[in-house]
Scaffold this motif. Structure first.
Motif, PDB file in Angstrom:
ATOM      1  N   LEU A  88       0.812  -1.222   0.000  1.00 21.21           N
ATOM      2  CA  LEU A  88       0.000   0.000   0.000  1.00 21.21           C
ATOM      3  C   LEU A  88       0.842   1.267   0.000  1.00 21.21           C
ATOM      4  O   LEU A  88       0.373   2.334  -0.402  1.00 21.21           O
ATOM      5  N   ASN A  89       2.064   1.166   0.506  1.00 21.42           N
ATOM      6  CA  ASN A  89       2.936   2.346   0.630  1.00 21.42           C
ATOM      7  C   ASN A  89       2.252   3.462   1.414  1.00 21.42           C
ATOM      8  O   ASN A  89       2.352   4.647   1.071  1.00 21.42           O
ATOM      9  N   SER A  90       1.536   3.081   2.461  1.00 19.22           N
ATOM     10  CA  SER A  90       0.811   4.051   3.286  1.00 19.22           C
ATOM     11  C   SER A  90       0.484   3.412   4.632  1.00 19.22           C
ATOM     12  O   SER A  90       0.406   2.180   4.749  1.00 19.22           O
ATOM     13  N   ASP A  91       0.293   4.272   5.634  1.00 16.77           N
ATOM     14  CA  ASP A  91      -0.126   3.788   6.953  1.00 16.77           C
ATOM     15  C   ASP A  91      -1.596   4.095   7.224  1.00 16.77           C
ATOM     16  O   ASP A  91      -2.090   3.873   8.329  1.00 16.77           O
ATOM     17  N   ASN A  92      -2.296   4.627   6.212  1.00 22.79           N
ATOM     18  CA  ASN A  92      -3.694   5.027   6.394  1.00 22.79           C
ATOM     19  C   ASN A  92      -4.648   3.873   6.101  1.00 22.79           C
ATOM     20  O   ASN A  92      -5.369   3.865   5.097  1.00 22.79           O
ATOM     21  N   TYR A  93      -4.630   2.873   6.973  1.00 25.48           N
ATOM     22  CA  TYR A  93      -5.528   1.742   6.794  1.00 25.48           C
ATOM     23  C   TYR A  93      -5.888   1.150   8.155  1.00 25.48           C
ATOM     24  O   TYR A  93      -5.209   1.386   9.163  1.00 25.48           O
ATOM     25  N   GLN A  94      -6.973   0.394   8.154  1.00 16.86           N
ATOM     26  CA  GLN A  94      -7.437  -0.288   9.356  1.00 16.86           C
ATOM     27  C   GLN A  94      -7.507  -1.776   9.073  1.00 16.86           C
ATOM     28  O   GLN A  94      -8.052  -2.199   8.049  1.00 16.86           O
ATOM     29  N   VAL A  95      -6.964  -2.577   9.966  1.00 17.12           N
ATOM     30  CA  VAL A  95      -6.963  -4.027   9.789  1.00 17.12           C
ATOM     31  C   VAL A  95      -8.110  -4.639  10.589  1.00 17.12           C
ATOM     32  O   VAL A  95      -8.272  -4.364  11.781  1.00 17.12           O
TER      33      VAL A  95
END
Length: 248
Positions: A88-95
């Motif tokens: 994703l090359n991002s930290d803007n996600y929810q698992v």
């Protein structure tokens, strides 16, 4: 063990949801595909694993990157949130997950009968649910599948109060998905298990397959499912985007 017809019905449902062939569910395989059908427009990556096959569904933008990330991996190795998140090359996600997807039929159900478990059918009895609701978070309440005017609602009474309650929702597949909630001060005493057992028994009399979903990290909830005969036929993992610009 669940019957082979039940297993087949479950995997046909997942194959339809993921737009795969039923044969893909029965042989070791790793499938990476872009969202389509019921997942089209889903804001994130959705993964399915059944011990043999891993299906990874993603927005078109991320399919090439995921293919690179899982190249050379076995299906079980590809079902890994850290591996997939790197694409994703991002930290803007929810698992969300991994999640236990359990199923039971009449042949595998192990019933636990309890005289303190009753079905709530009157307005007066439903009022008692409010104290239970106040004791829990709204997220917990949502996962219970309880809606005041939708039956069944089954509850466990103890110390003259409702200490656990649950209901089910009807899935598109026709499966009945069980939801459960228990009072924080009374957990670990078998109250939730008694309610799930009663719900499962009632649902099976209709001829339905019962479905139980919970986070794998919720070991006590998973233990309830296993103790009543639910078989883990799948495990799912969702990586939901917090920032929709990631889709562009």
């Amino acid at each position: 063990m669940v019957q082979e017809t039940t297993r087949d019905h479950v995997y046909r449902n997942w194959a339809e949801r993921l737009e795969c062939d039923i044969s893909d569910m029965k042989t070791p395989k790793l499938i990476v595909r872009q969202h389509s059908g019921k997942l089209e427009g889903y804001h994130g990556i959705y993964c399915f694993y059944n011990g043999s096959t891993c299906v990874i569904s993603a927005p078109p933008k991320y399919v090439p990157q995921i293919n690179i990330a899982v190249s050379g991996c076995r299906p079980d190795e590809a079902f890994d949130v850290k591996l997939l998140a790197r694409s994703l090359n991002s930290d803007n996600y929810q698992v969300i997950g991994p999640a236990f997807q359990g199923y039971v039929d009449c042949g595998s159900f192990i019933e636990l009968k309890s005289p303190e478990v009753v079905e709530l059918v009157t307005e007066k009895s439903l009022v008692l649910l409010q104290d239970l609701r106040k004791s829990c978070s709204e997220t917990e309440w949502e996962h219970s599948n309880i809606e005041d005017h939708r039956q069944p609602i089954i509850a466990r009474f103890y110390d003259e109060k409702i200490v656990a309650a649950g209901s089910w929702s009807v899935e598109r597949s026709g499966f009945l998905s069980v939801g459960i909630i228990s009072h924080p001060d009374y957990r670990g005493n078998g109250h939730a298990k008694a309610v799930v057992s009663a719900l499962t028994s009632k649902g099976l009399t209709t001829g339905a397959i019962m479905h139980y979903q919970t986070l794998k990290s919720n070991t006590s909830s998973v233990a309830i499912a296993h103790s009543l005969g639910y078989k883990e036929l799948a495990c799912t993992l969702a990586i939901k985007f917090s920032n929709l610009s990631l889709l562009k």
